[in-house]
Motif scaffolding. Sequence first.
Motif, PDB file in Angstrom:
ATOM      1  N   PHE A  39       0.830  -1.205   0.000  1.00 13.70           N
ATOM      2  CA  PHE A  39       0.000   0.000   0.000  1.00 13.70           C
ATOM      3  C   PHE A  39       0.870   1.262   0.000  1.00 13.70           C
ATOM      4  O   PHE A  39       0.612   2.212  -0.753  1.00 13.70           O
ATOM      5  CB  PHE A  39      -0.910  -0.035   1.236  1.00 13.70           C
ATOM      6  CG  PHE A  39      -1.956   1.048   1.252  1.00 13.70           C
ATOM      7  CD1 PHE A  39      -2.832   1.204   0.182  1.00 13.70           C
ATOM      8  CD2 PHE A  39      -2.078   1.900   2.341  1.00 13.70           C
ATOM      9  CE1 PHE A  39      -3.802   2.192   0.207  1.00 13.70           C
ATOM     10  CE2 PHE A  39      -3.040   2.890   2.353  1.00 13.70           C
ATOM     11  CZ  PHE A  39      -3.904   3.036   1.295  1.00 13.70           C
TER      12      PHE A  39
ATOM     13  N   LEU B  27      -5.290   1.957   9.876  1.00 11.11           N
ATOM     14  CA  LEU B  27      -4.551   2.963   9.109  1.00 11.11           C
ATOM     15  C   LEU B  27      -4.944   2.911   7.629  1.00 11.11           C
ATOM     16  O   LEU B  27      -5.210   3.941   6.998  1.00 11.11           O
ATOM     17  CB  LEU B  27      -3.049   2.675   9.251  1.00 11.11           C
ATOM     18  CG  LEU B  27      -2.109   3.856   9.192  1.00 11.11           C
ATOM     19  CD1 LEU B  27      -2.432   4.840  10.298  1.00 11.11           C
ATOM     20  CD2 LEU B  27      -0.666   3.374   9.303  1.00 11.11           C
ATOM     21  N   ILE B  28      -4.983   1.704   7.093  1.00 13.45           N
ATOM     22  CA  ILE B  28      -5.323   1.555   5.673  1.00 13.45           C
ATOM     23  C   ILE B  28      -6.765   2.009   5.420  1.00 13.45           C
ATOM     24  O   ILE B  28      -7.057   2.713   4.454  1.00 13.45           O
ATOM     25  CB  ILE B  28      -5.108   0.099   5.217  1.00 13.45           C
ATOM     26  CG1 ILE B  28      -3.606  -0.218   5.225  1.00 13.45           C
ATOM     27  CG2 ILE B  28      -5.700  -0.132   3.834  1.00 13.45           C
ATOM     28  CD1 ILE B  28      -3.260  -1.622   4.817  1.00 13.45           C
ATOM     29  N   ALA B  31      -6.765   5.595   5.391  1.00 15.57           N
ATOM     30  CA  ALA B  31      -6.096   6.099   4.193  1.00 15.57           C
ATOM     31  C   ALA B  31      -7.007   6.008   2.975  1.00 15.57           C
ATOM     32  O   ALA B  31      -6.871   6.760   2.025  1.00 15.57           O
ATOM     33  CB  ALA B  31      -4.807   5.334   3.946  1.00 15.57           C
ATOM     34  N   PHE B  32      -7.924   5.046   3.005  1.00 16.64           N
ATOM     35  CA  PHE B  32      -8.924   4.997   1.927  1.00 16.64           C
ATOM     36  C   PHE B  32     -10.086   5.937   2.223  1.00 16.64           C
ATOM     37  O   PHE B  32     -10.561   6.661   1.362  1.00 16.64           O
ATOM     38  CB  PHE B  32      -9.471   3.576   1.770  1.00 16.64           C
ATOM     39  CG  PHE B  32      -8.633   2.713   0.868  1.00 16.64           C
ATOM     40  CD1 PHE B  32      -8.409   3.072  -0.449  1.00 16.64           C
ATOM     41  CD2 PHE B  32      -8.081   1.530   1.339  1.00 16.64           C
ATOM     42  CE1 PHE B  32      -7.638   2.273  -1.266  1.00 16.64           C
ATOM     43  CE2 PHE B  32      -7.315   0.733   0.524  1.00 16.64           C
ATOM     44  CZ  PHE B  32      -7.090   1.098  -0.796  1.00 16.64           C
ATOM     45  N   PRO B  35      -9.589  10.240   2.135  1.00 17.25           N
ATOM     46  CA  PRO B  35      -9.576  10.777   0.772  1.00 17.25           C
ATOM     47  C   PRO B  35     -10.876  10.492   0.032  1.00 17.25           C
ATOM     48  O   PRO B  35     -11.358  11.340  -0.727  1.00 17.25           O
ATOM     49  CB  PRO B  35      -8.407  10.055   0.105  1.00 17.25           C
ATOM     50  CG  PRO B  35      -7.542   9.632   1.215  1.00 17.25           C
ATOM     51  CD  PRO B  35      -8.465   9.328   2.356  1.00 17.25           C
ATOM     52  N   ALA B  36     -11.462   9.319   0.275  1.00 16.35           N
ATOM     53  CA  ALA B  36     -12.689   8.978  -0.443  1.00 16.35           C
ATOM     54  C   ALA B  36     -13.791   9.970  -0.117  1.00 16.35           C
ATOM     55  O   ALA B  36     -14.510  10.439  -1.001  1.00 16.35           O
ATOM     56  CB  ALA B  36     -13.119   7.559  -0.106  1.00 16.35           C
TER      57      ALA B  36
ATOM     58  N   LEU C  53     -14.913   4.630  -6.865  1.00 19.03           N
ATOM     59  CA  LEU C  53     -14.809   6.077  -6.705  1.00 19.03           C
ATOM     60  C   LEU C  53     -14.606   6.770  -8.057  1.00 19.03           C
ATOM     61  O   LEU C  53     -15.167   7.832  -8.307  1.00 19.03           O
ATOM     62  CB  LEU C  53     -13.655   6.422  -5.754  1.00 19.03           C
ATOM     63  CG  LEU C  53     -13.914   6.068  -4.291  1.00 19.03           C
ATOM     64  CD1 LEU C  53     -12.665   6.299  -3.455  1.00 19.03           C
ATOM     65  CD2 LEU C  53     -15.071   6.905  -3.732  1.00 19.03           C
ATOM     66  N   PHE C  78      -7.920  14.830  -3.738  1.00 24.03           N
ATOM     67  CA  PHE C  78      -7.398  13.458  -3.729  1.00 24.03           C
ATOM     68  C   PHE C  78      -7.708  12.690  -4.997  1.00 24.03           C
ATOM     69  O   PHE C  78      -7.566  11.471  -5.031  1.00 24.03           O
ATOM     70  CB  PHE C  78      -7.908  12.670  -2.516  1.00 24.03           C
ATOM     71  CG  PHE C  78      -7.376  13.198  -1.221  1.00 24.03           C
ATOM     72  CD1 PHE C  78      -6.049  13.005  -0.874  1.00 24.03           C
ATOM     73  CD2 PHE C  78      -8.189  13.909  -0.345  1.00 24.03           C
ATOM     74  CE1 PHE C  78      -5.546  13.504   0.322  1.00 24.03           C
ATOM     75  CE2 PHE C  78      -7.696  14.410   0.851  1.00 24.03           C
ATOM     76  CZ  PHE C  78      -6.368  14.209   1.191  1.00 24.03           C
TER      77      PHE C  78
END
Lengths: 713, 162, 219
Positions: A39, B27-28, B31-32, B35-36, C53, C78
């Motif tokens: 990631f 965390l992941i 992180a998605f 921003p999403a 998205l 983003f």
Amino acid sequence: MNKQEQQDYLDKYKKAKEKGVPFFPDIIFKDTIVVFIVFIILIALAYFVGVPLEARANPNDANYTPRPEWYFLFLFQLLKYFPGNLEVVGAMILPGLFITLLLLLPFIDRSPKRHFMTRPYASIAAIVVVLGIGLLTWLAVNEAPPPIQAAVVDKAAALYATDCANCHGQGIVIPEGTDLHKLIAAGNHQGMPAWGGDLSADEIDMLAGFILSPNGSALFTQECASCHKSPVLASGNPVQLQKVFDEGKDFPAHKDLNTPDWKSTLTPDQENALLNFLAAPDGQRLFAINCQGCHGEGVGFSGTKEELRAMIEKGGHEIKMPGWKDTLSADDLNTLAQYVVDPEANSAGSTMFGKYCAACHGDKIPAAPDEASALSIIALGGSHITMPVWGEILTAEQLDALTSYTWDTSQGVGVASGEKLFASNCRGCHGKFGEGGPNPTFPGDMIFPISSSEYLKTRDDATIRNIISQGQPDYGMTPFGSAYGGSLSDEQIDAILGFIRSWEANPPSVSPPKAPPVVTQPQELSASQIYGSLCAQCHGVNREGTASGPALDPAQLRAEFDDQALHDMINNGVLKVAMPGLGNMFTDDQVKKLVILVAGTETGTSTGSGTVPKPPTNSTVSFNDQVLPIFQAKCSMCHSSATTFGGWDSTSYQAVMTSGDNAPEVIAGDPDNSYLMQLLQATNGAFMPPTGKLSDEEIQIIMDWILAGALDN
Amino acid sequence: MSESDKEGKEVGRRNFMKMTIVGIGGLITAAFGIPAVAYVMGPALKQSVGEWIQLGSVTKVETGIPTLFKTVIQTQTGWITTDEEFSVYVLTEDGQNYVAMSNVCTHLGCRVRWVADQNGFFCPCHNGAFAKDGTVTGGPPPRPLDRFESKVENDILFVKRG
Amino acid sequence: MLANLGDWLNDRFGWRGIWEAIFLRKVPHVNWFYTLGSASLFVAINQAITGILLTLYYVPTPDHAYDSVVYITTQLPFGWLIRGLHHWGASAMVVLVVLHLLRVFFYGAYKFPREATWMTGVILLIVVIGFGFTGYLLPWDQRAYWATTVGTRIAGVAPYVGDFLLKIARGGPELSAVTLARFFGTHIWVLPTTLALLVVIHLYLVIRVGISAVPAKDE
């Protein structure tokens, strides 16, 4: 693998599992760590590398080098090795076979061995496949031509392919003696278009070179194009080109560069091909480059064509001008000397030059600083000039073309350049650069420029051809075509057209002189014309005076000044009020006539012609009774409320004063600046009505009406 | 090392792994997720900057009667630029002060019309009615017609849209 | 409280049984190469999230595709990240899936009793390649257009039916709006459902027969 082996494996696996670890968290922990690393890498790539996005898809872009995504590159590369009929093998059979093998692998490899060292064939096969794909990908990346340097293109061949190949196929056999450059520029009657309008002279040269020497073009692309971006840069002077081959590494321009030694790398055939391509065997251009410097625009050669060729080829002989003092009379010598120093000064000189000198000098008049030195050279003979040995410089093809062109021009027919024909037929009215000037047929009318790109763009070849051959009687241009009683053949007209067209790509390098002012032809101007164009600016068209100059009333002038005083005033100007002196511009006679014009003689006659602006008739002109009827008779068919060409409606006072694209078309009291008057008098070239000028009386009526304030009466 | 020590260490190791998994997983997800959310809401949060739009000469406005000005403005929505008609009723009572009103009904967004005979704005959809100054005189509209900030420069009328 | 809720839910859903079967099962000791499958799965999920998205703004027509991609990349907060993750995720997917395949190959893990797992895996690889191929066209830039022109041309190579196949792939003789639409449809509906189905079967088989052990030297 038989049943027993399968059972053994299951037992063994069961034991391994019992000794093992729970999936969560032990295995998942490792997974999470790796996932996290993946990631982070993805985010880093997105942030630091970003996503490439090229220009919007353009299906018409033929220059784009398609590249697949990197993981398809090996397939892309693989296809290069399967030409033609075999393509299907690389595109379908191999990949299909590979996928099938992969899918059925468990049934093909049925041995119970699992460790890769215990099954060498399978392992080696896999490694070979992986390395193979890697190698193909690597090759694809490295073989790919970087899109920027996209293969050096044979520009000449490309030009030929787009412009010529449709009709001419792969190549053209050119009959001997064809002036290819001219043919391409002017087209022909078999439907070949004149390319002169679309292509620059250099491009036409390039095409001509390619047609005559495709190999030369290919050689150029291969050997020269990496430095010389286009053939133009290298083309031109055959003397220089020949030097490149003769001097090899010592050629000045190549000296400091890391060029091959052209002297030894090219075969004579290749040299020939290159020369023919770069200096196309185009007689006119060859003549212009090689001969014009000494011979002007042509030579008068009286021998046979073969002799001419031999002379050009051998060259070398000293050319000495004979002393003319024994042949010509002193008067003739003087005339010639005058002519040489100033060709305009003495027209008799022109005839003599043609008779005695043009055979060697062509129409290039040798320069001389003053009459005395010119006279001594002509009388005693000139210095030695050595003609180069053209046979050593030009290829056989070029020699042929040059001979053919020189021969034709010396015969004075046919292929003589358009420029020459233009000079002798058109220049008088249109100017050397087609810039136009006063119309000799219609005094006061101006001939508009025909060399402007606007003019040339808006008229096709057929139109210009027609104009030349049929003339423009409305503008006073007589027909030039032999079919219409003129003196020019179709070919000559084409040559002129080619020359005119050449302005479009290469506008005259010397900026065309302004439309010549009255000064150039002083003797032709009458006093009233001088008054109209100069004096009227300050004193008013009808001597009524303006802000910058007093009214000129003959009686008053007579009372204050005598003839001499008036003459001096006009001749020398009046410094105090910044009135310019006209003495430098006009003859004494003209000044005298001007005096009479403004102040009258005792008898009061004026020498002006019919177009002298008369003082307004004292009775005011009536719009409704006098002006409107003229408009109705001459203008309203086009300029009415129903058909308002140019936006102007001539049918009522209101409309006359306010309508029109250039409204107001009438400026009360100011005929000079009224567009209507300008059109009626064709002041700026354009004129109305299109069917012919109004009579002087009619124009006078309208002018008087405007002068009187353009009243609605 | 005793058996229980070993087991204790094993438990500690497993706990550490579980926490790591949850931590990295969170965390992941964040992180998605963050921003999403920003990505989805982006266009909605974009502040439209008020811009002055030229309507035309003030002389067109008749005193005491709302005058409709129509002008075409270019709007950028997403990646598409469109020409959009923008209509404003302008009212002046004294020839000095101008009131610019939207012609959009405050009820459900139909376009209101000035009906001179009845001296008011009427909405064709649900019978909303407004006085000439935009106040509601009948029907369902919840508030008066929206007003735009306006200014006059060199006798040219401008309204601020935003 | 949380435990009570867990119990309540367990009584209804029986999730603890599932949890134990999937997560608490015992697995042989394995090395780091065994994480490649999970990493592939993660990237697949990444592609799904970012892909969804992207479709919020992306428009699959020649008129708008390019502009909308530019809009996503330059205008949206983003947007660069979402598109970046999707773009690089595609490459990562190919890399990870191939490495995963090589691991399975060299450890002989495709053999009994995991033949079916292997075969679903190979089909998954083909699906992933299909994703790459269809997704490449979508930005409708020069690279996309021309690569797809060449790529679909390959279908035309097939004997007898080549021309027909080419027309099917492009939805006509040339690359057009139709091509873009069908590539888009394939990319976001056909392939993802296929992928999801195959992943479920693949994982079910992995859990059912268990992760293969690292083979010993003499095996």
